[in-house]
Write an enzyme that holds these catalytic residues in place. Structure first.
Site, PDB file in Angstrom:
ATOM      1  N   SER A 140       0.938  -1.138  -0.005  1.00 57.61           N
ATOM      2  CA  SER A 140       0.103  -0.067   0.077  1.00 57.61           C
ATOM      3  C   SER A 140       0.857   1.175   0.128  1.00 57.61           C
ATOM      4  O   SER A 140       1.994   1.087   0.354  1.00 57.61           O
ATOM      5  CB  SER A 140      -0.826  -0.128   1.194  1.00 57.61           C
ATOM      6  OG  SER A 140      -1.562   1.255   1.446  1.00 57.61           O
ATOM      7  N   TYR A 184      -2.424  -1.017  10.200  1.00 58.64           N
ATOM      8  CA  TYR A 184      -2.400  -1.136   8.898  1.00 58.64           C
ATOM      9  C   TYR A 184      -0.963  -0.713   8.306  1.00 58.64           C
ATOM     10  O   TYR A 184      -0.486  -1.539   7.314  1.00 58.64           O
ATOM     11  CB  TYR A 184      -3.537  -0.356   8.152  1.00 58.64           C
ATOM     12  CG  TYR A 184      -3.823  -0.584   6.498  1.00 58.64           C
ATOM     13  CD1 TYR A 184      -4.274  -1.653   6.015  1.00 58.64           C
ATOM     14  CD2 TYR A 184      -3.163   0.512   5.851  1.00 58.64           C
ATOM     15  CE1 TYR A 184      -4.537  -1.639   5.061  1.00 58.64           C
ATOM     16  CE2 TYR A 184      -3.483   0.142   4.647  1.00 58.64           C
ATOM     17  CZ  TYR A 184      -3.942  -0.852   3.681  1.00 58.64           C
ATOM     18  OH  TYR A 184      -4.357  -1.031   2.638  1.00 58.64           O
TER      19      TYR A 184
END
Length: 580
Positions: A450, A463
Site C-alpha cells: 500500500s 495497517y
C-alpha cells in the site's frame, strides 16, 4: 541405489555399449543421449525411473564405450535409427518401448518416431532439447518470410553448427584441451557441477560427424515427417542452443502432443531437475499404459485452442480474488489466456470471480482459503502442487483495513491485521516459492502492499505497519530469489475504489460512529474514482517487466517521493489526524 548391468549389442560391425536397470520390471524405457555426451548423463533420471520401469541407456556409435565406425556416412540418421532398433530388439523384442531422448539423441530418435508404422513398436516418445531436423527445415522455410527475426535468433544460437562443418577447427579444439575443460565450461554457461567423463575427448571429436552427415541435407531439403506416436515435449526455456520458438510448429506433425516447460538450460532437465523430469516421464508413460492422467498432465495436453493468449499455459493464483483489486487482477490474467485459481475467505465470492472468467471463455477455478491460517495455506499449497505443479505467478493480494490509534488497538486487532496482511503474504511467498524452486519454475510473486507503506500515520499504525513489512519482505525476497530467476514485485496502491473502504474497522469508537466513518470513507473513495482494474494492469506490467516496487496512483507516487526526499515533513504530516 538400483544396480545396473552392462552388455553389448552389435550391428554391422559396430558395438553399442548398453546399460540396463531393473531388468525384471516392465514396461521398458530406452534413454538416448546427445552430444558431446555418453549414456552416463542419464544416471540421475535412470535411477528414479528404475523404481517403476525397466530402464535402458546406451552409448550411440562413436561415443562412450561404443565403437567408432569408419566414414561420415556411418553417422547418417538411418544408421542411428537402425542402431536404436537393434538395441530395442535386443532388450525387449516382444513389447513396445517408451523412448526418452535428449539433444542429438532426440534428433536421431525422431527418425524412428516419424517412420511409417512407428506406433507399432514405439509406445510413447519424450523429447528434450532436440527437434526433428526436417521439422526445423520446414519451420525455417515458413518463417524466413513470415518471421525472419525468429530464424535469425535461432541461427545466432546455433553458430557452432557452422563451425562444426569446418574440417579441422572443431576436432582440434577438443584435442587441444576443450575435453579437459568441458566440466568448467558447463559450470560457467549452465551452472552445472558434473564429473569429468573419461570418454569426453572421444565423444567430442567423433560426435562432430553427426552434424556433418545430417544437418545440411535435412535443413535444405526437409521432408514432411508425421507421427502417430504420442509425444511429450519438455521445453527448457533457458536453452541457449534450442530456442523454444523453434518448437512451436510441433502440433503440425502429431495430433497427440503434451507440452511441459522447465525454466532451466540445455542440460538442466537431466542434471539440475532429474526429479521433475523423471516424474513427468513417469506420469506420461503410466498414462499411455492406461492409468488416468494426472491433473498437470491433462493441462499439458496441446489442443487446437490451448496456445492462445499472451499468458496461455500459465497458472496464476490470486488471493482475495472475490472482490476489488483481487477480482480485477484475476480477470486481467484470465483474459490473457492464463488458468486462474481464485481464492478468498468468501468461497462464494471466489467462485463468482471464476465464473466471470469462464463465461468470457477463459479457464478458472476457485478455492476457499484463509491466508492468515497456516494450515489453510499449506492445504492450498498441497492442492496446487497436485493439480498444477509449480505456479507461474502468485498474487498475494488478500488484505483488510484497520484505522485507529495504537492505544485503542487491541492485541486481537493486531493479530487479525498482521495475520491477513503480513502472514498471508509470508505464507504465500514461502510455500509457492519453494515449489517454484523445486520444480525449476522461473515464476513471479506479486505482493500487494500500500502507499501507506511509504509514510507514517497516527491513524493507521497497524495497517501501515503491516504494509511496510510487506514492502520490506518483498525487497528481501527479491534479493533471495534472484538466483532462481524468480521475480518479486511489491505493488503499492493509493486511494482505490474497492470494498476495503466500506469494510475497514475504526477502533476506539462506538457502533454509530463506526458506521458513519465507514460510510464517509466509502463516499470519499468513490469520489476519488481510481478503479481497481487500473491496479490490475499495473500488476500485469510489473510481472512482464519484473518491476521491484510499483506505486499506483498519483498520491502513491507522491507519498513515495515525500518519504524519500523529506522524511521530516512526512513525520510532521503523520501527526495530522484525518478522519472520514
Amino acid at each position: 541405489m538400483v544396480q545396473w548391468r552392462d552388455s553389448k549389442v552389435t550391428r554391422d560391425g559396430v558395438d553399442l555399449a548398453v546399460r540396463t536397470w531393473s531388468e525384471d520390471r516392465s514396461p521398458t524405457v530406452v534413454l538416448v543421449h546427445g552430444y558431446p555426451d555418453a549414456n552416463h548423463v542419464w544416471e540421475k533420471v535412470a535411477e528414479r525411473l528404475s523404481q517403476d520401469f525397466k530402464v535402458v541407456a546406451y552409448d550411440v556409435r562413436g561415443a562412450g564405450n561404443s565403437s567408432v565406425p569408419k566414414g561420415r556416412a556411418a553417422y547418417k540418421l538411418r544408421e542411428l535409427r537402425d542402431d536404436l532398433h537393434a538395441v530395442m530388439d535386443a532388450v525387449c523384442p516382444d513389447e513396445k518401448v517408451h523412448l526418452v531422448a535428449h539433444d542429438w539423441g532426440s534428433i536421431q530418435t525422431w527418425e524412428s518416431v516419424t517412420d511409417p508404422g512407428a506406433e507399432q513398436r514405439i509406445a510413447s516418445y519424450t523429447t528434450l532439447s532436440g527437434p526433428c531436423l526436417d521439422h526445423v527445415g520446414q519451420w525455417m522455410k515458413a518463417n524466413l518470410k513470415q518471421n525472419p527475426a525468429a530464424v535469425l535468433n535461432q541461427l545466432s544460437h546455433s553458430w557452432y553448427i557452422g563451425a562444426f562443418q569446418l574440417p579441422v577447427l572443431a576436432p582440434t579444439l577438443w584435442k587441444a584441451g576443450l575435453a579437459k575443460a568441458w566440466p568448467g565450461v558447463l559450470k560457467r554457461t549452465e551452472n552445472l557441477d558434473i564429473e569429468p567423463s573419461p570418454s569426453q575427448l572421444k565423444d567430442g571429436v567423433h560426435g562432430i560427424e553427426l552434424y556433418r552427415a545430417n544437418m545440411l541435407p535435412c535443413l535444405l531439403k526437409p521432408r514432411e515427417r508425421y507421427t502417430k506416436v504420442p509425444v511429450q515435449l519438455i521445453v527448457a526455456r533457458e536453452d541457449n542452443y534450442v530456442r523454444p520458438n523453434m518448437l512451436e510448429d510441433l502440433p503440425k506433425w502429431t495430433d497427440q502432443l503434451w507440452r511441459r516447460e522447465l525454466d532451466t538450460g540445455h542440460w538442466g532437465p537431466l542434471q539440475q531437475y532429474p526429479d521433475v523430469t523423471a516424474r513427468w516421464v513417469r506420469e506420461f508413460i503410466q498414462h499411455i499404459e492406461g492409468a488416468p492422467a494426472s491433473a498437470p498432465l491433462k493441462r499439458a495436453k496441446v489442443s487446437a485452442n490451448s496456445l492462445q493468449g499472451t499468458d496461455a499455459g500459465k497458472v496464476v493464483l490470486v488471493t482475495g480474488a472475490g472482490s476489488g483489486i483481487g477480482r480485477e487482477t484475476a480477470l486481467a490474467f484470465g483474459r490473457r489466456g492464463a488458468t486462474v485459481l481464485c481464492t478468498d475467505i468468501n468461497a462464494d465470492a471466489a467462485a463468482a470471480t471464476a465464473s466471470i472468467i469462464t463465461a468470457e471463455g477463459g479457464n478458472a477455478l476457485s478455492r476457499k482459503c484463509d491466508v492468515s491460517n497456516t494450515r489453510s495455506m499449506e492445504t492450498l499449497a498441497g492442492y496446487v502442487e497436485k493439480e498444477f505443479g509449480a505456479l507461474d505467478i502468485v498474487i498475494n493480494n488478500a488484505g483488510i483495513g484497520l484505522s485507529g490509534g495504537l492505544l485503542d488497538t487491541s492485541v486481537k486487532d493486531w493479530q487479525q491485521v498482521l495475520g491477513v496482511n503480513l502472514w498471508g503474504v509470508i505464507h504465500g511467498s514461502r510455500l509457492f516459492a519453494r515449489q517454484m524452486i523445486d520444480q525449476g519454475k522461473a515464476g513471479h510473486i506479486v505482493n500487494v502492499a500500500s502507499a501507506a507503506a511509504f509514510m507514517p500515520s497516527r491513524i493507521l499504525p497497524a495497517y501501515a505497519t503491516s504494509k511496510s513489512a510487506v514492502l520490506m519482505l518483498s525487497e528481501c525476497l527479491r534479493a533471495e530469489l534472484a538466483e532462481y530467476r524468480i521475480g518479486v514485485s511489491a505493488i503499492c496502491p493509493g486511494i482505490i475504489n474497492t470494498p476495503i473502504a466500506g469494510n475497514t474497522r475504526f477502533v476506539g469508537v462506538d457502533d454509530e460512529e463506526q458506521s458513519r466513518r465507514r460510510e464517509n470513507a466509502q463516499k470519499f473513495y468513490q469520489r476519488r474514482a481510481f478503479t481497481p482494474d487500473r491496479v490490475a494492469q499495473a500488476i500485469v506490467r510489473a510481472v512482464e517487466n519484473n518491476q521491484a516496487v510499483v506505486p499506483v496512483s498519483p498520491e502513491a507516487i507522491g507519498m513515495q517521493w515525500l518519504g524519500r526526499l523529506s522524511p521530516t515533513l512526512a513525520r510532521n504530516l503523520a501527526q495530522v489526524e484525518i478522519t472520514p
